[in-house]
Write a protein that holds these residues in place. Structure first.
Motif, PDB file in Angstrom:
ATOM      1  N   ILE A   8      27.923  44.797  40.754  1.00 18.65           N
ATOM      2  CA  ILE A   8      27.717  43.800  41.806  1.00 18.65           C
ATOM      3  C   ILE A   8      28.510  44.238  43.028  1.00 18.65           C
ATOM      4  O   ILE A   8      29.705  44.524  42.934  1.00 18.65           O
ATOM      5  N   LEU A   9      27.837  44.286  44.176  1.00 17.60           N
ATOM      6  CA  LEU A   9      28.459  44.579  45.464  1.00 17.60           C
ATOM      7  C   LEU A   9      28.337  43.297  46.282  1.00 17.60           C
ATOM      8  O   LEU A   9      27.218  42.892  46.615  1.00 17.60           O
ATOM      9  N   ALA A  10      29.452  42.631  46.568  1.00 12.55           N
ATOM     10  CA  ALA A  10      29.369  41.314  47.195  1.00 12.55           C
ATOM     11  C   ALA A  10      30.293  41.197  48.400  1.00 12.55           C
ATOM     12  O   ALA A  10      31.368  41.782  48.445  1.00 12.55           O
ATOM     13  N   GLY A  11      29.847  40.409  49.355  1.00 15.12           N
ATOM     14  CA  GLY A  11      30.606  40.170  50.577  1.00 15.12           C
ATOM     15  C   GLY A  11      29.790  39.306  51.506  1.00 15.12           C
ATOM     16  O   GLY A  11      29.235  38.298  51.092  1.00 15.12           O
ATOM     17  N   ASP A  71      30.050  45.359  34.908  1.00 19.32           N
ATOM     18  CA  ASP A  71      31.050  46.375  34.580  1.00 19.32           C
ATOM     19  C   ASP A  71      31.914  46.664  35.798  1.00 19.32           C
ATOM     20  O   ASP A  71      33.077  47.024  35.680  1.00 19.32           O
ATOM     21  N   ILE A  72      31.295  46.544  36.988  1.00 18.08           N
ATOM     22  CA  ILE A  72      31.971  46.827  38.257  1.00 18.08           C
ATOM     23  C   ILE A  72      31.597  45.742  39.258  1.00 18.08           C
ATOM     24  O   ILE A  72      30.426  45.388  39.395  1.00 18.08           O
ATOM     25  N   VAL A  73      32.617  45.232  39.952  1.00 22.61           N
ATOM     26  CA  VAL A  73      32.381  44.300  41.057  1.00 22.61           C
ATOM     27  C   VAL A  73      33.144  44.813  42.268  1.00 22.61           C
ATOM     28  O   VAL A  73      34.335  45.123  42.180  1.00 22.61           O
ATOM     29  N   LEU A  74      32.444  44.891  43.387  1.00 24.34           N
ATOM     30  CA  LEU A  74      33.054  45.175  44.676  1.00 24.34           C
ATOM     31  C   LEU A  74      33.090  43.861  45.444  1.00 24.34           C
ATOM     32  O   LEU A  74      32.049  43.218  45.611  1.00 24.34           O
ATOM     33  N   ALA A  75      34.260  43.444  45.886  1.00 25.53           N
ATOM     34  CA  ALA A  75      34.408  42.211  46.662  1.00 25.53           C
ATOM     35  C   ALA A  75      34.954  42.554  48.042  1.00 25.53           C
ATOM     36  O   ALA A  75      36.105  42.956  48.172  1.00 25.53           O
ATOM     37  N   LEU A  76      34.124  42.378  49.056  1.00 23.21           N
ATOM     38  CA  LEU A  76      34.549  42.674  50.427  1.00 23.21           C
ATOM     39  C   LEU A  76      34.970  41.427  51.185  1.00 23.21           C
ATOM     40  O   LEU A  76      35.335  41.528  52.357  1.00 23.21           O
ATOM     41  N   GLU A  79      35.555  35.090  49.459  1.00 15.41           N
ATOM     42  CA  GLU A  79      34.540  34.313  48.745  1.00 15.41           C
ATOM     43  C   GLU A  79      33.971  35.107  47.569  1.00 15.41           C
ATOM     44  O   GLU A  79      33.821  34.580  46.463  1.00 15.41           O
ATOM     45  N   ALA A  80      33.649  36.359  47.790  1.00 14.94           N
ATOM     46  CA  ALA A  80      33.105  37.197  46.722  1.00 14.94           C
ATOM     47  C   ALA A  80      34.139  37.398  45.616  1.00 14.94           C
ATOM     48  O   ALA A  80      33.819  37.318  44.419  1.00 14.94           O
ATOM     49  N   TYR A  81      35.368  37.643  46.005  1.00 23.74           N
ATOM     50  CA  TYR A  81      36.440  37.831  45.024  1.00 23.74           C
ATOM     51  C   TYR A  81      36.602  36.570  44.177  1.00 23.74           C
ATOM     52  O   TYR A  81      36.651  36.631  42.948  1.00 23.74           O
ATOM     53  N   ASP A  82      36.700  35.422  44.834  1.00 22.00           N
ATOM     54  CA  ASP A  82      36.898  34.161  44.125  1.00 22.00           C
ATOM     55  C   ASP A  82      35.735  33.824  43.203  1.00 22.00           C
ATOM     56  O   ASP A  82      35.930  33.205  42.156  1.00 22.00           O
ATOM     57  N   LEU A  83      34.549  34.226  43.576  1.00 22.62           N
ATOM     58  CA  LEU A  83      33.369  33.959  42.764  1.00 22.62           C
ATOM     59  C   LEU A  83      33.352  34.804  41.488  1.00 22.62           C
ATOM     60  O   LEU A  83      33.045  34.302  40.409  1.00 22.62           O
ATOM     61  N   TYR A  84      33.685  36.075  41.597  1.00 23.32           N
ATOM     62  CA  TYR A  84      33.509  36.986  40.459  1.00 23.32           C
ATOM     63  C   TYR A  84      34.766  37.315  39.666  1.00 23.32           C
ATOM     64  O   TYR A  84      34.693  37.522  38.458  1.00 23.32           O
ATOM     65  N   ALA A  85      35.926  37.400  40.292  1.00 26.19           N
ATOM     66  CA  ALA A  85      37.138  37.840  39.595  1.00 26.19           C
ATOM     67  C   ALA A  85      37.444  37.038  38.331  1.00 26.19           C
ATOM     68  O   ALA A  85      37.754  37.629  37.291  1.00 26.19           O
ATOM     69  N   PRO A  86      37.347  35.716  38.373  1.00 28.85           N
ATOM     70  CA  PRO A  86      37.692  34.953  37.166  1.00 28.85           C
ATOM     71  C   PRO A  86      36.727  35.161  35.999  1.00 28.85           C
ATOM     72  O   PRO A  86      37.072  34.907  34.850  1.00 28.85           O
ATOM     73  N   LYS A  87      35.522  35.628  36.270  1.00 28.97           N
ATOM     74  CA  LYS A  87      34.492  35.770  35.238  1.00 28.97           C
ATOM     75  C   LYS A  87      34.464  37.140  34.574  1.00 28.97           C
ATOM     76  O   LYS A  87      33.735  37.351  33.618  1.00 28.97           O
ATOM     77  N   ILE A 137      34.267  53.467  44.263  1.00 30.92           N
ATOM     78  CA  ILE A 137      33.592  53.103  43.010  1.00 30.92           C
ATOM     79  C   ILE A 137      33.283  54.353  42.201  1.00 30.92           C
ATOM     80  O   ILE A 137      33.535  54.412  40.990  1.00 30.92           O
ATOM     81  N   GLN A 138      32.743  55.369  42.858  1.00 34.15           N
ATOM     82  CA  GLN A 138      32.391  56.598  42.144  1.00 34.15           C
ATOM     83  C   GLN A 138      33.630  57.248  41.542  1.00 34.15           C
ATOM     84  O   GLN A 138      33.623  57.648  40.382  1.00 34.15           O
ATOM     85  N   ALA A 139      34.696  57.342  42.306  1.00 36.19           N
ATOM     86  CA  ALA A 139      35.903  58.015  41.832  1.00 36.19           C
ATOM     87  C   ALA A 139      36.565  57.282  40.672  1.00 36.19           C
ATOM     88  O   ALA A 139      37.096  57.916  39.760  1.00 36.19           O
ATOM     89  N   LEU A 140      36.532  55.958  40.693  1.00 34.63           N
ATOM     90  CA  LEU A 140      37.182  55.187  39.635  1.00 34.63           C
ATOM     91  C   LEU A 140      36.338  55.051  38.371  1.00 34.63           C
ATOM     92  O   LEU A 140      36.879  54.897  37.288  1.00 34.63           O
ATOM     93  N   SER A 141      35.031  55.093  38.526  1.00 33.67           N
ATOM     94  CA  SER A 141      34.158  54.833  37.371  1.00 33.67           C
ATOM     95  C   SER A 141      33.424  56.058  36.843  1.00 33.67           C
ATOM     96  O   SER A 141      33.156  56.137  35.652  1.00 33.67           O
ATOM     97  N   GLY A 142      33.050  56.962  37.744  1.00 35.57           N
ATOM     98  CA  GLY A 142      32.231  58.101  37.335  1.00 35.57           C
ATOM     99  C   GLY A 142      30.834  57.695  36.894  1.00 35.57           C
ATOM    100  O   GLY A 142      30.162  58.445  36.194  1.00 35.57           O
TER     101      GLY A 142
END
Length: 180
Positions: A8-11, A71-76, A79-87, A137-142
């Motif tokens: 998920i790429l969110a912002g 598996d991966i969330v990008l929060a820019l 609002e995006a962080y608060d929505l996805y981080a807890p889940k 994202i690429q460097a951290l996850s491959g």
């Protein structure tokens, strides 16, 4: 390497999240011969409203194109962080813009903050924040090869226009490698 990645790429609208999702899906499907889907949702405002891109990449057939367990969330944005981080699960990877997001002091997921927007600004164009984020994202996850992303960027933008975008991608990789 995982068989299936859900991203998920969110912002907010205008941050290039839809384009980033398309590039990620194209890199996987066109240059790595994987199955990939990309879906998007955004508010009625083209800029400033909530926006997200979902990408599923798999070595197998994709039955459902949306992200159910990221598996991966990008929060820019906050609002995006608060929505996805807890889940997110402990195994998930959470990447956020450290200049725009106040992170939870004890996140469940593996959490990494980077100055994504500031890095893009230093390159001369805030509009490449999405590419800086893709590099991280690429460097951290491959999840896909860096070369595949580079080829997708060049294919989409053309060689001349891709130059700044490729530089931004590389800067994101550098940020992640320095912190990992």
């Amino acid at each position: 390497m995982k068989d299936t990645w859900q991203v998920i790429l969110a912002g907010e609208g205008g941050q290039g999240l839809i384009v980033a999702g398309i590039l990620l899906a194209e890199a996987a499907s066109v240059f790595e011969n994987l199955n990939a889907t990309q879906t998007q949702s955004y508010g009625i405002a083209s800029r400033g409203g909530f926006s997200q891109s979902e990408v599923v990449i798999s070595a197998h057939e994709i039955i459902y194109p949306g992200v159910e367990d990221p598996d991966i969330v990008l929060a820019l944005t906050q609002e995006a962080y608060d929505l996805y981080a807890p889940k997110l699960s402990e195994a998930a990877l959470l990447i956020y813009d450290s200049d725009l997001v106040r992170p939870d002091p004890k996140p469940k997921a593996q959490s990494f903050g980077f100055p994504l927007t500031e890095t893009a600004r230093d390159l001369g164009r805030v509009g490449v924040t999405n590419l800086v984020a893709l590099g991280a994202i690429q460097a951290l996850s491959g999840l896909i090869k860096l070369e595949s992303l580079e080829r997708a960027i060049t294919h989409r933008f053309g060689q001349k226009a891709a130059e700044l975008n490729l530089k931004a991608l590389g800067r994101g990789v550098e940020l992640a490698r320095a912190k990992a």
